[in-house]
Write an enzyme that holds these catalytic residues in place. Structure first.
Site, short mmCIF file in Angstrom:
data_model
loop_
_atom_site.label_atom_id
_atom_site.label_comp_id
_atom_site.label_asym_id
_atom_site.label_seq_id
_atom_site.Cartn_x
_atom_site.Cartn_y
_atom_site.Cartn_z
N SER A 6 3.29 -1.26 -5.91
CA SER A 6 3.46 -1.90 -4.61
C SER A 6 4.35 -3.13 -4.75
CB SER A 6 2.11 -2.30 -4.03
OG SER A 6 2.29 -3.01 -2.82
N HIS A 31 6.31 1.61 -3.46
CA HIS A 31 5.60 1.46 -2.19
C HIS A 31 5.98 0.10 -1.58
CE1 HIS A 31 2.35 2.58 0.57
NE2 HIS A 31 2.03 1.29 0.61
N ASP A 33 5.34 -2.30 1.61
CA ASP A 33 4.53 -2.63 2.78
C ASP A 33 5.33 -3.47 3.76
OD1 ASP A 33 1.96 -1.45 2.16
OD2 ASP A 33 1.79 -2.94 0.57
N MET A 35 4.79 -5.62 7.26
CA MET A 35 3.75 -6.18 8.12
C MET A 35 4.38 -7.07 9.19
SD MET A 35 0.74 -6.99 5.31
CE MET A 35 1.74 -7.94 4.15
N HIS A 64 5.53 1.75 4.09
CA HIS A 64 4.26 1.77 4.82
C HIS A 64 4.32 0.75 5.94
CE1 HIS A 64 -0.33 0.70 4.64
NE2 HIS A 64 0.01 1.26 5.79
N MET A 66 2.86 -1.35 8.70
CA MET A 66 1.66 -1.92 9.30
C MET A 66 2.12 -2.76 10.48
SD MET A 66 -0.70 -2.87 5.98
CE MET A 66 0.62 -3.12 4.78
N MET A 135 -6.23 4.73 3.30
CA MET A 135 -6.45 3.32 2.96
C MET A 135 -7.86 3.16 2.39
SD MET A 135 -3.62 1.86 3.66
CE MET A 135 -4.23 0.22 3.22
N ASP A 173 -4.25 4.00 -1.25
CA ASP A 173 -3.75 2.63 -1.37
C ASP A 173 -4.90 1.65 -1.15
OD1 ASP A 173 -2.35 0.27 -1.34
OD2 ASP A 173 -1.26 0.66 0.52
#
Length: 220
Positions: A6, A31, A33, A35, A64, A66, A135, A173
């Site tokens: 990540s 990966h 993320d 946000m 990913h 979010m 998750m 994850d």
């Protein structure tokens, strides 16, 4: 079986070193993320950042999201270089439209859901996705423990995949270490996102990745 470090837990100042580690350890996935400060409290990364780092590596960018209403921006992530874009079912009222948008833009698409959301909530669209992210912690917050109750979701998704001949891969994850990775593999997971364990562990990232690979080998 693949390990997906990540980026959120890595040092951005040493990102070229990270790419070297990925190559040395034959890592297929990174990966990333994203946000927005709304769907989750924190903020991290965006299309421009992904575009900036894309030229430095050929590894799969597993993005990913979010974020709220991903349909407003999802194409920009594909244009920036995302290979897989995963969004939260809770974040949109137009899940099938988001799926279509990602595919039309030329990337693979994944669906994910929070620990309190049942598998049945995403079951109607499972035939249309390439990846399902389970998750194992609450997204975007400080989490101390792997949520053991989420393992049954991995098992359910694996059964649905076999029963219906679906082609999605199952990714996990959240607090994935050399012990929880075994639990998830036994349940049917294929891709294992690990951040804190790899980059904040007692050993250097290379050794931490070795431990994860060794744990996967111990599960038959």
């Amino acid at each position: 079986m693949s390990i997906a470090p990540s980026l959120l837990n890595a040092s951005i100042l040493k990102i070229k070193d990270l790419f070297n580690i990925l190559e040395e350890k034959n890592i297929d996935y990174l990966h990333i993320d994203v946000m927005d400060g709304c769907f989750v409290p924190d903020m991290a990364f965006g299309p421009s950042f992904i575009k900036d780092i894309r030229p430095f590596t050929d590894v799969v960018f597993d993005v990913h999201l979010m974020i709220e209403t991903p349909e407003k921006i999802v194409k920009k992530f594909v244009e920036a270089g995302a290979d897989i874009v995963t969004f939260h079912i809770e974040a949109t009222n137009h899940a099938m439209r988001v799926i279509q948008m990602v595919k039309e833009a030329g990337a693979k698409v994944g669906i994910t859901f929070n620990p309190a959301t049942p598998v049945s909530f995403i079951e109607p669209i499972l035939s249309a996705v390439d990846q399902v992210l389970v998750m194992t912690i609450n997204p975007g917050t400080e989490n101390k423990h792997f949520i053991l109750e989420t393992v049954s979701k991995i098992e359910q998704l694996d059964l649905l995949r076999k029963k219906n001949n679906y082609r999605y891969v199952i990714e996990v994850d959240g607090k994935i270490d050399n012990q929880t990775i075994k639990i998830c593999k036994k349940a049917g997971a294929d891709i294992f996102v690990s951040g804190g364990y790899i980059f904040n562990g007692e050993d250097n990232p290379r050794e931490q990745i070795n431990k994860l690979y060794q744990s996967l080998e111990e599960v038959r």
